[in-house]
Write an enzyme that holds these catalytic residues in place. Structure first.
Site, PDB file in Angstrom:
ATOM      1  N   ARG A   1      -3.367 -10.775   3.629  1.00  9.64           N
ATOM      2  CA  ARG A   1      -3.588 -10.748   2.182  1.00  9.64           C
ATOM      3  C   ARG A   1      -2.385 -10.069   1.547  1.00  9.64           C
ATOM      4  O   ARG A   1      -2.139  -8.876   1.778  1.00  9.64           O
ATOM      5  CB  ARG A   1      -4.880  -9.992   1.846  1.00  9.64           C
TER       6      ARG A   1
ATOM      7  N   LYS B   1       0.834  -1.210   0.000  1.00 12.06           N
ATOM      8  CA  LYS B   1       0.000   0.000   0.000  1.00 12.06           C
ATOM      9  C   LYS B   1       0.868   1.260   0.000  1.00 12.06           C
ATOM     10  O   LYS B   1       2.015   1.268   0.458  1.00 12.06           O
ATOM     11  CB  LYS B   1      -0.943  -0.005   1.217  1.00 12.06           C
TER      12      LYS B   1
END
Length: 541
Positions: free
Chosen positions: A511, A476
């Site tokens: 994840r 991210k």
């Protein structure tokens, strides 16, 4: 004279019920729709009001008020397809007019009393009914027979066992029914799911009444703790599990790794790489060889400002790859997740072999997905996000006074919507939504505050506080800002570091894009988490 004394005794009991109550404080979860929150957070853990419980009366046997009585029903099974028996029992209870409002976690337990028999699955549900207690008992016995239960040895094997643990605020003691259940205090397989259905700080009338029925000053929490409480979970006697297909998943044993397969041309990290079937299959094989437990396939980009595909467009991308993935031998024993917020896509994916649904919207973008998943009977990941991918980073969606408390409140509301749509809590996974409607500082606060998110939800539902947490921070942008890595692929080391912190704070599923690094990092974090600290002797005066 005896009749007069009995009448006076009952009048006194009723008067105590009315005059022993207290004032209610404000609800600390103001963002929750109270229709979806059956209890609010108000008092210290374990608080019980001994004046609330009432003894067996004719009114209890005749049935409750027009709105129905709140009840708790225990479920057990150790013969045949145990999960299917639970699912069928829930459907039959619903068909019988029993409104199920909350579910406990799912437990696999060692048999008690008669030990030479298979292990049990146990849980409990909370709901309302207009049936009187004996009519309710009769209905539950009919359901047991419909599912295949026949007369057998007491405490022996059975395909389904349905017991009334609590009925309103009544104590009932007749030839055929005892409420609260007579052996509730000695059964960990009953107490664990029972306390799941309560809040650690709840102060509503019925929960106070139930605690007082425990005949323990600290209520059922003290009864549970006297047996060993949370320290028992994960032992051979009792494990908290999730049903996935015909498997039981104990997510406390180790952190599970979910490998990402993006079929989109515009995903922020690997867009366009795996749109062709051959490339997608090669990537799945790589993820599995590196240690992935779950493969999560997504055909819709959810990056900020992404353009939304229709369900049909999403299926056009998804189906060819999904069909090919389900056929490769490497998928044997692995779980297959579909990343979608469309009910139509979820139904088609499960029909073709997917075993869980990962919904970034928590049912907000296509509400039909909740009832679809309930009918499919697969695990459901519900994530925190405000708005949709095109609006989630707007100024109004980034406003938080206390990000962990507000995420807990809003995420619990999503969980309640899922439960009331028919998805049992024991099939729900929570995702706090790292990078969705969050600024970098919010992501860090959530990463540090996973335990506080659990604690906040536990104030209204202990079961919710035990649900597995999925963490999706892989590559991210906030990691790139911290480490000065503009290329998402160069953020794998930062991902491992962030995930290790998440595991230490209570994350259960990661994840990730780079499975190999993540498996190594998770193993180290798991070893640290499982290591029991040495006791520190008290300081000398």
């Amino acid at each position: 004279m005896l009749h007069a004394k009995e009448t006076l005794r009952k009048m006194y009991s009723v008067a105590k019920t009315y005059y022993c109550g207290g004032l209610a404080a404000p609800n600390p979860f103001p963002a929750l729709d109270l229709r979806h929150s059956l209890s609010s957070s108000r008092t210290a853990p374990g608080y019980a009001n001994p004046c609330r419980a009432r003894s067996y009366t004719r009114s209890a046997l005749a049935g409750g008020p027009a709105a129905g009585q709140e009840i708790v029903i225990a479920l057990g099974s150790n013969v045949g397809d145990r999960i299917s028996s639970f699912d069928r029992a829930l459907r039959l209870m619903k068909d019988s007019g029993i409104k199920i409002t909350r579910h406990a976690c799912l437990y696999e337990t060692a048999p008690k009393y008669v030990t030479d028999q298979p292990r049990f699955l146990n849980s409990a549900v909370r709901g309302t009914t207009k049936l009187g207690p004996h009519d309710l008992l009769k209905k539950l016995k009919e359901i047991e027979r419909d599912i295949g239960r026949t007369a057998g040895i007491r405490y022996g094997p059975r395909p389904i066992d349905l017991d009334i643990l609590l009925y309103g605020d009544s104590q009932i003691n007749t030839e055929t029914l005892t409420v609260p259940h007579e052996r509730i205090h000695e059964r960990q397989f009953v107490l664990a799911p029972l306390v799941d259905l309560l809040g650690s700080s709840a102060d509503d009338h019925i929960e106070k009444s139930w605690h007082s029925l425990s005949k323990c000053s600290g209520g059922f929490f003290d009864v549970w703790n006297e047996l060993g409480g949370e320290s028992l979970i994960g032992t051979q006697g009792i494990k908290r599990v999730m049903a996935v297909g015909n498997r039981l998943l104990d997510w406390s044993e180790r952190t599970l790794i979910m490998g990402v397969l993006n079929l989109t041309p515009d995903s922020f990290s690997d867009g366009g790489k795996f749109q062709e079937v051959e490339a997608a299959i090669a990537q799945v094989k790589l993820l599995i060889s590196e240690g992935a437990d779950i493969i999560d396939i997504g055909a819709q980009s959810t990056r900020p400002s992404a353009t939304r595909l229709s369900a049909n467009e999403e299926l056009e991308r998804l189906v060819p790859v999904l069909d090919a993935v389900t056929k490769i031998p490497e998928m044997q024993g692995k779980l297959l997740s579909v990343d979608t917020f469309y009910g139509q896509v979820a139904a088609e994916a499960v029909k073709r072999g997917a075993t869980m649904v990962n919904d970034v919207s928590g049912g907000q973008l296509d509400p039909s997905i909740l009832e679809v998943v309930a009918e499919l009977g697969v695990p459901y990941v519900t994530m925190h996000m405000r708005g949709d991918p095109s609006t989630m980073q707007s100024p109004q969606n980034l406003q938080y006074d206390d990000v962990c408390k507000e995420v807990a409140s809003e995420l619990y509301a999503r969980l309640r919507e899922a439960e009331l749509s028919g998805i049992p809590l024991w099939r729900i996974v929570l995702d706090p939504g790292i990078g969705f409607s969050k600024e970098p500082k919010h992501n860090l606060e959530i990463l540090n505050g996973l335990r506080s998110i659990r604690k906040e939800m536990g104030k209204v539902s202990l079961a919710a506080s035990h649900v597995p947490i999925l963490l999706g921070l892989s590559r991210k942008s906030f990691l790139g800002e911290i480490c000065n890595r503009a290329d998402p692929v160069e953020r794998d080391a930062a991902t491992v570091a962030g995930n290790a912190i998440g595991i230490m704070n209570g994350a259960n599923i990661l994840r990730v894009h780079n499975v190999g690094y993540s498996v190594d990092g998770a193993q180290i974090a798991d070893a640290l988490r499982m290591a029991k600290p040495k006791s520190i002797p008290p300081a000398e005066n």
